[in-house]
Design a protein around this motif. Structure first.
Motif, short mmCIF file in Angstrom:
data_model
loop_
_atom_site.label_atom_id
_atom_site.label_comp_id
_atom_site.label_asym_id
_atom_site.label_seq_id
_atom_site.Cartn_x
_atom_site.Cartn_y
_atom_site.Cartn_z
N LYS A 88 33.99 91.05 -35.73
CA LYS A 88 34.20 92.18 -36.65
C LYS A 88 35.68 92.42 -36.89
O LYS A 88 36.10 92.68 -38.02
CB LYS A 88 33.52 93.44 -36.11
CG LYS A 88 32.01 93.40 -36.23
CD LYS A 88 31.39 94.69 -35.72
CE LYS A 88 29.88 94.69 -35.90
NZ LYS A 88 29.25 95.94 -35.43
N ASP A 121 28.41 95.09 -43.13
CA ASP A 121 27.64 96.23 -42.67
C ASP A 121 27.91 96.40 -41.17
O ASP A 121 27.77 95.45 -40.40
CB ASP A 121 26.16 95.97 -42.93
CG ASP A 121 25.26 97.13 -42.51
OD1 ASP A 121 25.73 98.05 -41.79
OD2 ASP A 121 24.08 97.11 -42.90
N ALA A 122 28.30 97.57 -40.75
CA ALA A 122 28.63 97.82 -39.35
C ALA A 122 27.46 97.55 -38.41
O ALA A 122 27.66 97.31 -37.23
CB ALA A 122 29.11 99.25 -39.19
N THR A 123 26.23 97.58 -38.94
CA THR A 123 25.05 97.34 -38.10
C THR A 123 24.55 95.89 -38.19
O THR A 123 23.51 95.56 -37.63
CB THR A 123 23.92 98.29 -38.48
OG1 THR A 123 23.54 98.04 -39.84
CG2 THR A 123 24.33 99.75 -38.31
N ALA A 124 25.31 95.04 -38.88
CA ALA A 124 24.87 93.65 -39.08
C ALA A 124 24.78 92.91 -37.75
O ALA A 124 25.54 93.16 -36.83
CB ALA A 124 25.85 92.94 -40.01
N LYS A 125 23.84 91.99 -37.70
CA LYS A 125 23.67 91.14 -36.51
C LYS A 125 24.69 90.01 -36.55
O LYS A 125 25.27 89.71 -37.59
CB LYS A 125 22.25 90.57 -36.47
CG LYS A 125 21.21 91.65 -36.32
CD LYS A 125 19.84 91.05 -36.16
CE LYS A 125 18.83 92.16 -36.15
NZ LYS A 125 18.15 92.33 -34.93
N LYS A 126 24.87 89.37 -35.41
CA LYS A 126 25.89 88.33 -35.28
C LYS A 126 25.70 87.22 -36.33
O LYS A 126 26.66 86.78 -36.95
CB LYS A 126 25.86 87.73 -33.87
CG LYS A 126 26.94 86.71 -33.63
CD LYS A 126 26.98 86.27 -32.18
CE LYS A 126 28.14 85.32 -31.94
NZ LYS A 126 28.29 84.97 -30.53
N ASP A 128 24.38 87.36 -39.25
CA ASP A 128 24.76 87.83 -40.58
C ASP A 128 26.28 87.89 -40.72
O ASP A 128 26.82 87.58 -41.78
CB ASP A 128 24.15 89.21 -40.84
CG ASP A 128 22.62 89.17 -40.84
OD1 ASP A 128 22.05 88.13 -41.25
OD2 ASP A 128 22.00 90.15 -40.38
#
Length: 101
Positions: free
Chosen positions: A75, A86-91, A93
């Motif tokens: 990040k 997106d701050a909640t995105a998975k690795k 992504d």
């Protein structure tokens, strides 16, 4: 041969463990020495003969390949490159956002 001076002896294969309190001189066959504790005399003795010596707390170099980074580092890398995510995105992504070289 790696030599470790410590108060907590271990059983790692190929490693010679010695107690900090029992330093009787340089082990000539040592190729690397770790001093886990306060023992400047041990440090100095090995440095004097040119054998690599450390405190065992040296950190590894930071990962430079964004596809191998952990999520927080990835990040930071994306942010530094100006790539929105997106701050909640998975690795997975986040890795998909890394430009191909």
């Amino acid at each position: 041969m790696k030599v470790i001076y410590t108060d907590k002896l271990g059983k790692e294969r190929g490693v010679c463990y010695r107690l900090l309190s029992e330093f009787f001189g340089v082990i000539g066959s040592a190729t690397e020495v770790v001093v886990d504790g306060d023992a400047p005399d041990i440090f100095d003795a090995y440095q004097a003969v040119g054998i690599k010596v450390s405190d065992g707390k040296e950190q590894e170099a930071p990962e430079t390949d964004p596809l191998k980074m952990k999520v927080p580092e990835l990040k930071e890398w994306l942010t530094a490159k100006g790539i929105a995510f997106d701050a909640t995105a998975k690795k997975e992504d986040l890795q998909a956002l890394v430009p191909a070289e």
